[in-house]
Scaffold this active site. Structure first.
Site, PDB file in Angstrom:
ATOM      1  N   SER A 247      -7.937  21.336  39.530  1.00  0.00           N
ATOM      2  CA  SER A 247      -7.985  22.865  39.148  1.00  0.00           C
ATOM      3  C   SER A 247      -7.932  23.901  40.229  1.00  0.00           C
ATOM      4  O   SER A 247      -7.889  25.214  40.037  1.00  0.00           O
ATOM      5  CB  SER A 247      -9.543  22.752  38.515  1.00  0.00           C
TER       6      SER A 247
ATOM      7  N   GLU B 233     -13.421  15.541  28.703  1.00  0.00           N
ATOM      8  CA  GLU B 233     -13.223  16.876  28.560  1.00  0.00           C
ATOM      9  C   GLU B 233     -12.967  17.585  27.063  1.00  0.00           C
ATOM     10  O   GLU B 233     -12.164  17.011  26.637  1.00  0.00           O
ATOM     11  CB  GLU B 233     -12.133  17.423  29.436  1.00  0.00           C
TER      12      GLU B 233
ATOM     13  N   GLU C 265      -5.529  11.214  34.537  1.00  0.00           N
ATOM     14  CA  GLU C 265      -5.688  11.837  33.460  1.00  0.00           C
ATOM     15  C   GLU C 265      -5.027  11.029  32.385  1.00  0.00           C
ATOM     16  O   GLU C 265      -3.863  10.415  32.663  1.00  0.00           O
ATOM     17  CB  GLU C 265      -5.240  13.223  33.135  1.00  0.00           C
TER      18      GLU C 265
ATOM     19  N   LYS D 166      -8.801   9.862  40.554  1.00  0.00           N
ATOM     20  CA  LYS D 166      -9.155  10.374  39.209  1.00  0.00           C
ATOM     21  C   LYS D 166      -7.879  10.383  38.640  1.00  0.00           C
ATOM     22  O   LYS D 166      -6.835  11.160  39.192  1.00  0.00           O
ATOM     23  CB  LYS D 166     -10.020  11.381  38.767  1.00  0.00           C
TER      24      LYS D 166
HETATM   25  O1  KIV Z   1      -9.620  19.260  38.010  1.00  0.00           O
HETATM   26  C1  KIV Z   1     -10.908  19.516  37.575  1.00  0.00           C
HETATM   27  O2  KIV Z   1     -11.567  20.405  38.072  1.00  0.00           O
HETATM   28  C2  KIV Z   1     -11.156  18.693  36.564  1.00  0.00           C
HETATM   29  C3  KIV Z   1     -12.488  18.890  36.044  1.00  0.00           C
HETATM   30  C4  KIV Z   1     -12.388  19.887  35.138  1.00  0.00           C
HETATM   31  C5  KIV Z   1     -13.220  17.621  35.194  1.00  0.00           C
HETATM   32  O3  KIV Z   1     -10.411  17.564  36.204  1.00  0.00           O
END
Ligand code: KIV
Length: 271
Positions: free
Chosen positions: A62, A197, A130, A128
């Site tokens: 983000s 999410e 997706e 992480k």
């Molecule tokens: O990139 C991010 O900030 C995220 C969160 C919104 C979970 O993946």
């Protein structure tokens, strides 16, 4: 779905012990508290979060939006993530620190392992990624190579261009089945935690009941073991776009403007 080592393409090292970096999150859940998770992209913000007892700090992609000013996260590169993960890692002493693998950096199990390792080398405790069922074999490759993984299902910001916008997930029976199976497969593949999410709250609840790993929600109701927010959304730091589920607890934008105006006045010639 079951997995076996034979699914690994050759060249990926297998069965390296994966550190149990998510144990502190399970301990928070066992204590009856909800897991407090926030994004941070730089040293001071990460230090504020860590010193304030945030359990899980995410260097989220983000940052492509709230730091770099792009319309979505798809322009973020692995080098951007490494640079910001290093800043945040310098500040974090207590929290679990997770770094996002950005768009198109985990297309194959090999690249997922290679790029996940680079985030770990930059100081993240876990990487992480997706996606659901189709990412499970990559998660298994990563955890078998000793890289702890946090999964992320539901609305996937990296797919926003393909999907034509930010859409709530879990509205059809097929979506519900897909989401629940995804969570199960990702857990079986070794993911140690999972972000849910923008999922219909009753569906998020079913997902939480289907898995044992900690569930961290954002726009997914109140059943998850914890909540995550983009830090700018809770401090009022990005007033140009505020997601519907964001609840600002401060107005940092107003403070910036006030201080800049005060400084502008301060440096003017006095009579
Ligand atoms: O990139 C991010 O900030 C995220 C969160 C919104 C979970 O993946």
């Amino acid at each position: 779905m079951t997995f076996s080592a034979s699914r690994f393409p050759s060249g990926i090292s297998k069965n390296r012990p994966t550190p149990d970096v998510f144990a502190p999150l399970r301990a928070v859940r066992e204590s009856g508290r909800r897991i407090c998770a926030l994004t941070a992209y730089d040293f001071p913000t990460a230090k504020f979060c860590d010193e304030s007892g945030v359990d899980f700090i995410l260097v989220g992609d983000s940052l492509g939006m709230v730091v770099a000013g792009n319309p979505d996260t798809t322009s973020v590169t692995l080098d951007h993530m490494i640079y910001h993960t290093e800043m945040v890692a310098r500040a974090v002493e207590s929290a679990v620190l997770v770094g996002d693998l950005p768009y198109k950096t985990y297309e194959t199990p090999e690249t997922a392992v290679e790029n996940g390792k680079r985030l770990i080398d930059a100081g993240a405790h876990a990487a992480k990624l997706e996606g659901g069922i189709r990412q499970a074999h990559k998660v298994e490759a990563m955890t078998s190579a000793g890289i702890p993984v946090c999964a992320h299902i539901g609305m996937l910001p990296q797919r926003v261009v393909e999907e034509g916008g930010y859409k709530k997930k879990g509205k059809s029976d097929a979506e519900v089945e897909y989401l629940i199976q995804s969570a199960r497969d990702l857990e079986s593949a070794g993911a140690g935690a999972i972000v849910l999410e923008s999922i219909v709250p009753s569906v998020a609840r079913k997902i939480c009941e289907a898995v044992e790993i900690p569930t961290i929600g954002i726009g997914a109701g109140s059943a998850c073991d914890g909540e995550i927010r983009v830090i700018h959304d809770i401090v009022g730091g990005y007033p140009w776009f505020v997601p519907p589920f964001a609840k600002p607890h401060a107005d940092i934008a107003a403070e910036y403007r006030r201080a800049i105006e005060a400084y502008r006045e301060e440096i003017q010639p006095s009579d």
